[in-house]
Write a protein that holds these residues in place. Sequence first.
Motif, PDB file in Angstrom:
ATOM      1  N   ALA A 195       0.216   5.935 -10.333  1.00 55.99           N
ATOM      2  CA  ALA A 195      -0.123   5.570  -8.955  1.00 55.99           C
ATOM      3  C   ALA A 195       1.129   5.267  -8.146  1.00 55.99           C
ATOM      4  CB  ALA A 195      -1.071   4.378  -8.950  1.00 55.99           C
ATOM      5  N   GLY A 196       2.076   4.534  -8.742  1.00 57.19           N
ATOM      6  CA  GLY A 196       3.307   4.208  -8.024  1.00 57.19           C
ATOM      7  C   GLY A 196       4.151   5.435  -7.760  1.00 57.19           C
ATOM      8  N   GLY A 197       4.285   6.301  -8.784  1.00 58.35           N
ATOM      9  CA  GLY A 197       5.066   7.529  -8.598  1.00 58.35           C
ATOM     10  C   GLY A 197       4.454   8.446  -7.570  1.00 58.35           C
ATOM     11  N   ASP A 198       3.108   8.575  -7.591  1.00 61.13           N
ATOM     12  CA  ASP A 198       2.429   9.415  -6.597  1.00 61.13           C
ATOM     13  C   ASP A 198       2.630   8.878  -5.186  1.00 61.13           C
ATOM     14  OD1 ASP A 198       1.579  11.082  -8.561  1.00 61.13           O
ATOM     15  OD2 ASP A 198      -0.495  10.372  -8.589  1.00 61.13           O
ATOM     16  N   GLY A 199       2.646   7.550  -5.054  1.00 64.39           N
ATOM     17  CA  GLY A 199       2.857   6.958  -3.729  1.00 64.39           C
ATOM     18  C   GLY A 199       4.227   7.285  -3.171  1.00 64.39           C
ATOM     19  N   VAL A 200       5.252   7.227  -4.042  1.00 66.80           N
ATOM     20  CA  VAL A 200       6.609   7.568  -3.604  1.00 66.80           C
ATOM     21  C   VAL A 200       6.678   9.041  -3.204  1.00 66.80           C
ATOM     22  CG1 VAL A 200       9.008   7.787  -4.345  1.00 66.80           C
ATOM     23  CG2 VAL A 200       7.685   5.773  -4.992  1.00 66.80           C
ATOM     24  N   LEU A 201       6.081   9.917  -4.019  1.00 61.83           N
ATOM     25  CA  LEU A 201       6.097  11.347  -3.706  1.00 61.83           C
ATOM     26  C   LEU A 201       5.371  11.632  -2.396  1.00 61.83           C
ATOM     27  CD1 LEU A 201       7.113  14.016  -4.846  1.00 61.83           C
ATOM     28  CD2 LEU A 201       4.917  14.290  -6.002  1.00 61.83           C
ATOM     29  N   GLY A 202       4.298  10.893  -2.115  1.00 67.20           N
ATOM     30  CA  GLY A 202       3.585  11.057  -0.851  1.00 67.20           C
ATOM     31  C   GLY A 202       4.453  10.704   0.340  1.00 67.20           C
ATOM     32  N   GLU A 203       5.278   9.651   0.205  1.00 69.18           N
ATOM     33  CA  GLU A 203       6.189   9.268   1.293  1.00 69.18           C
ATOM     34  C   GLU A 203       7.270  10.317   1.515  1.00 69.18           C
ATOM     35  OE1 GLU A 203       6.213   6.499   3.457  1.00 69.18           O
ATOM     36  OE2 GLU A 203       4.163   6.581   2.723  1.00 69.18           O
ATOM     37  N   VAL A 204       7.759  10.899   0.429  1.00 67.76           N
ATOM     38  CA  VAL A 204       8.750  11.975   0.558  1.00 67.76           C
ATOM     39  C   VAL A 204       8.139  13.174   1.272  1.00 67.76           C
ATOM     40  CG1 VAL A 204      10.153  13.627  -0.736  1.00 67.76           C
ATOM     41  CG2 VAL A 204      10.065  11.235  -1.454  1.00 67.76           C
TER      42      VAL A 204
END
Length: 574
Positions: free
Chosen positions: A241-250
């Motif tokens: 969930a945390g990694g997906d959130g960062v990728l979404g911001e990128v």
Amino acid sequence: MTSKTDIEIEQLRHLNALARTIAGSRSLYDVLQLVLQTTLDLTRADEAAIFSGNDPYCLASLTRRGEAVLTHPPSSEILTQVIHSGLPRWVEPPEGSLKGHPPRRYRARTATTGVCLPLRSAVSVVGAFYLGHFNNRPSLNGKTVKFLQAMAEQITPTIETLQYLDDQRRYVHELERALRTHQEIQQRVNCDPVTHLPNHAYFREHLAREFAVARRYHTPLGLLLIELDHFQKLYQEFGKAGGDGVLGEVARVVKQECRESDVAARCGEEAIGIILPNTEQDGAVIMAHRILAGITALKVTTREDVSPGPLQASIGVASLRRDDINAAALLDRADQTLETAHERGGNRIERWGEGEAEPLEVVKRRMATEKKKSVQTVVALAAALAAKDKGTHSHSEEMAHLAAALGHSLGLNGLELEELEMAAYLHDVGKLGVPEEILLKPKALDKHEWLVMKAHPKIGRDLILEVFDHRRLAEAIYYHHERWDGKGYPEGLKAEQIPQTARIVMVLDAYAAMTCDRPYRKALSKEAAMAELRRHAGTQFDPQVVERFLALLQSSPDSALHAHPPAPFIHHTR
């Protein structure tokens, strides 16, 4: 007291008026309502209705009080008999005869006297026409029935046609709804749920299409591949969930930096790719610098409000080469440059074949220098042409101004607009290779001279390729004498086979030529030139370009056509 003859004449008059009205109508509902109201007015009936031959069901109904619900509707059995047999039927009594009046006992206050008539087409019965009396109204007789039959014959073809059109409209509506549903499904299928960008399959499909377009029209094509450095570590420390959130911001940063024509998509688990149409490698590097700056400036936190620290990314840059045989070759080069960026420590931009990309300011200065050299070359070519033919030079200046105005009207982007202006300005540059005795001849050219003159598009193309190595500009100059109907030269291309820029230049060239004085004729007025363009749209000229150009001429005074200054090289030629 009105005679029977007067009543019949009135009926015929209304029948003719009704026929003329419904012949020009395009609405089935309006026609049916008009027929019913006219019938009620002329027969003093209490209710009327028209039924379809399918099922059957009621298409429209009307009572004298203006209501749409019948008081005594005919039974489905009677309607079926009328439609199947093609013969009229009394609604009540069942044993009644159409000859003369129905039996007197059925004229009581509670009785209903009605008739159902078939609506005949040329080949079948398409429905039924019902008319009813009740509440002590005068009964129907044979003459009234004959009048109704005549009316039915008048309205049946129109009803049949309008029903067919309604069915087609419903069919088209169903197709459009199915298409929207299909597009929504495709969008969901092609959309990556984490980044909300298109997925890898869509990316590869779109890259193949853009590659084909770039090869066909000799346009540049750039490609970026972006990966966060140490991306797997983010997943290990902060979970999926945390990694997906960062990728979404990128992905959000990437979308903000993309132009409307660019396509960004998720490529595999870690990478985001961007397809950049009409973009040279230097332009792709500038885009990469902006994206890298946006990523490093991101301040993201996970759901537990824990920050992963400053983000870093590696970006690989590649662009289309002449020896690329397919889109996979371009994608492989971008992937190799991305791997090189990772191997060299990450947080950097690598461009194919040249190592690490220069700083942003260095790239911008080099692009400005190259553009300045191009401007100087255009100036030199224009000066050479002006020295040979002053009329051609003024014509080219007018063309550049018209191209600037029309290009803005067409919504062309900066690169497309500059290309159009240069093509308009240099479309006759091949005349440098035409002998002056032919170029400046005040009379009509003979067959041999005309063949020499017709070579100027090829001379212009070869010159532009030699000086600029700009294939789109060269093709626009080479094809600007092709016709929409395929009867032009030098290749006889037809319609959209002709590059768009060449189609635009041809319209502008014709208009500018018609509105300028020539040795063999006076200039035409603006209105006369516009009429000629309109007359030859669809044969000599692209009709859509003509339509947009004429709209621009009609809505803008001549001074407004020069309100959008053309490319800077125009000012250097004065």
